[in-house]
Motif scaffolding. Structure first.
Motif, mmCIF file in Angstrom:
data_model
loop_
_atom_site.group_PDB
_atom_site.id
_atom_site.type_symbol
_atom_site.label_atom_id
_atom_site.label_comp_id
_atom_site.label_asym_id
_atom_site.label_seq_id
_atom_site.Cartn_x
_atom_site.Cartn_y
_atom_site.Cartn_z
ATOM 1 N N LEU A 6 1.034 -1.141 -0.005
ATOM 2 C CA LEU A 6 0.100 0.145 0.071
ATOM 3 C C LEU A 6 0.895 1.059 -0.093
ATOM 4 C CD1 LEU A 6 -2.797 -1.107 2.400
ATOM 5 C CD2 LEU A 6 -2.633 -1.470 0.006
ATOM 6 N N ALA A 88 -2.064 0.056 -4.491
ATOM 7 C CA ALA A 88 -3.396 -0.675 -4.801
ATOM 8 C C ALA A 88 -3.508 -1.366 -6.090
ATOM 9 C CB ALA A 88 -4.664 0.345 -4.480
ATOM 10 N N ALA A 300 -5.452 -9.785 -2.588
ATOM 11 C CA ALA A 300 -6.216 -8.821 -1.919
ATOM 12 C C ALA A 300 -7.138 -9.528 -0.760
ATOM 13 C CB ALA A 300 -6.839 -7.812 -2.672
ATOM 14 N N TRP A 347 -11.677 -5.774 -7.391
ATOM 15 C CA TRP A 347 -10.697 -5.160 -6.595
ATOM 16 C C TRP A 347 -11.188 -4.298 -5.201
ATOM 17 C CZ3 TRP A 347 -6.565 -8.080 -6.479
ATOM 18 C CH2 TRP A 347 -5.912 -8.556 -7.688
ATOM 19 N N ASN A 349 -11.657 -1.535 -2.094
ATOM 20 C CA ASN A 349 -10.941 -0.225 -2.125
ATOM 21 C C ASN A 349 -9.690 -0.717 -0.528
ATOM 22 O OD1 ASN A 349 -10.177 2.436 -1.784
ATOM 23 N ND2 ASN A 349 -12.106 2.978 -0.647
ATOM 24 N N VAL A 350 -8.806 -1.133 -1.016
ATOM 25 C CA VAL A 350 -7.817 -1.568 -0.137
ATOM 26 C C VAL A 350 -6.191 -0.764 -0.161
ATOM 27 C CG1 VAL A 350 -8.644 -3.727 -0.063
ATOM 28 C CG2 VAL A 350 -6.769 -3.172 -1.576
ATOM 29 N N GLY A 351 -6.452 0.499 -0.928
ATOM 30 C CA GLY A 351 -5.255 1.286 -1.044
ATOM 31 C C GLY A 351 -5.059 2.442 -0.229
ATOM 32 N N ARG A 352 -5.679 2.576 0.952
ATOM 33 C CA ARG A 352 -5.535 3.752 1.861
ATOM 34 C C ARG A 352 -4.978 3.571 3.333
ATOM 35 N NH1 ARG A 352 -11.558 6.679 0.297
ATOM 36 N NH2 ARG A 352 -11.044 6.905 -1.792
#
Length: 412
Positions: A6, A88, A300, A347, A349-352
């Motif tokens: 990330l 992400a 993910a 995918w 929303n796992v990039g924050r």
């Protein structure tokens, strides 16, 4: 060459020496290091004085490179997170990148059909896989490779956090120049010292670069034939299994835990199928694949597509140690060759999150006895399944991916 990661947290580091006097002094030390340390090692490897002088003609330290530790300094330049695979998944697989790589790859598959067929006969590696790597590494040779390799490797060999490694690579680059593989003025590299269209580090070039057009050189800067032959040779030498696919997108039922992911938890694909894992297209696994070993891949966790991959997936990962990289190559290759569409899975929303937050979670899991593969802030398969095992031990449903709320519990 080059784990799902990330966003990188901000680093607060002291600046490098800024005065002209400081830099002039260090530059003199650099030139002395070249003559007193690098030249004797290069000479011992058969590099001539002429080759050495030509390589370093006009070369000076590049202060804009990351991870530099000047002599007498305890500070470093920031670690620049330039590789796209450290982001992400949804961003990595953005429609523009996938569609662009596919469209160009299809055109080049026709243009270089004879060369690709020749390389496939020699190596067993399908042409569409070679094309996909070429496209990912250098945009099929269309992306500018801007740096002087001797400036990059010299600078990083003299004063980086991995000085010994880059000094070895510098010697290898001089050997390449001595052998005449790179045309004059074309020893170009990335900011990390990776060479040419396949983006080989110099030591990899010496092991795997191949002459694809029969002219006695392996010119991976200007020759498409040499580039394609070199990529194929690299994959073959790393164990590509002829006749096997790289993997298949699948549906994983809730009864199958995401903690079963990883290259150390393989089983026959027929066994995965018996557990209820099915291909998203509704077809059975090919019979020759079903008898072979497969591995669950959930890059993910439960927040994205799932795959059963073969040993060939991990050969692709040898080219660049990123699940997303290998997945991108396999997916684009399939689109080039078979007209495949997008993944069915989406995918999440796992990039924050910051990498430092993930590292804190990893340390918390390590304190509980989990093997996370190192507290580096990179959520690789060991971290993903460790999170899942921790979730299950708490009586919850395993999602196998770091979430912001976990830091309050794991990151203390």
């Amino acid at each position: 060459m080059r784990y799902v990661v990330l966003l990188l947290g901000l680093l607060s580091l002291a600046p490098l020496p800024a005065s002209a006097q400081d830099r002039a002094r260090i530059e003199a030390q650099f030139q002395n290091w070249l003559s007193q340390t690098v030249w004797p090692r290069a000479k011992a490897k058969g590099v001539s004085r002429g080759t050495f002088n030509a390589a370093f003609n006009g070369v000076r330290l590049n202060w804009d490179l990351p991870d530099l530790v000047p002599p007498g300094s305890r500070t470093t330049t920031p670690k620049r997170q330039r590789q796209a695979e450290f982001g992400a998944p949804a961003k990595y697989f953005n429609r523009g990148s996938v569609n662009g790589a596919t469209a160009t790859g299809r055109k080049l598959a026709r243009q270089y059909a004879n060369t690709l067929a020749r390389v496939e006969r020699a190596t067993g590696v399908p042409g569409h896989i070679i094309l996909a790597i070429w496209g990912r590494e250098s945009g099929y040779g269309r992306v500018a490779i801007p740096h002087n390799a001797f400036e990059v490797l010299g600078t990083k060999g003299f004063m980086s956090t991995r000085a010994e490694y880059f000094t070895d690579e510098l010697i290898a680059a001089l050997q390449i120049a001595q052998a005449g593989h790179a045309p004059s003025g074309a020893m170009k590299s990335s900011w990390a010292g990776a060479l040419g269209q396949p983006q080989f580090m110099p030591s990899s070039f010496l092991k795997y670069a191949a002459d694809g057009n029969g002219d006695g050189r392996a010119d991976i800067w200007r020759s498409e034939a040499d580039t394609l032959a070199s990529i194929g040779n690299y994959l073959a030498r790393h164990g590509w299994v002829k006749g096997r696919d790289w993997g298949f997108e699948v549906r994983v039922p809730p009864s199958v835990s995401c903690t079963l992911e990883g290259p150390d938890q393989g089983r026959r694909i027929t066994q995965w199928a018996a557990m209820g894992i099915t291909r998203v297209n509704g077809k059975a696994f090919p019979s020759h694949e079903a008898r072979g070993e497969g591995f669950l891949l959930m890059p993910a966790g439960r927040n994205g597509p799932a795959f059963i991959v073969t040993p060939n997936f991990y050969v692709l990962k040898d080219y660049n140690m990123s699940d997303l990289y290998a997945l991108f190559v396999g997916h684009v290759g399939d689109r080039i060759a078979y007209g495949m569409g997008d993944f069915e899975g989406r995918w999440g929303n796992v990039g924050r999150m910051y990498r430092s937050d993930i590292a804190a979670m990893q340390r918390g899991l390590q304190a509980m006895g989990h093997d996370v593969g190192g507290a580096d802030g990179l959520p690789g398969f060991k971290t993903r399944r460790s999170i899942g095992r921790w979730q299950e031990a708490r009586g919850g449903r395993a999602t196998c991916f770091p979430e912001p709320g976990m830091k309050a519990v794991l990151g203390r």
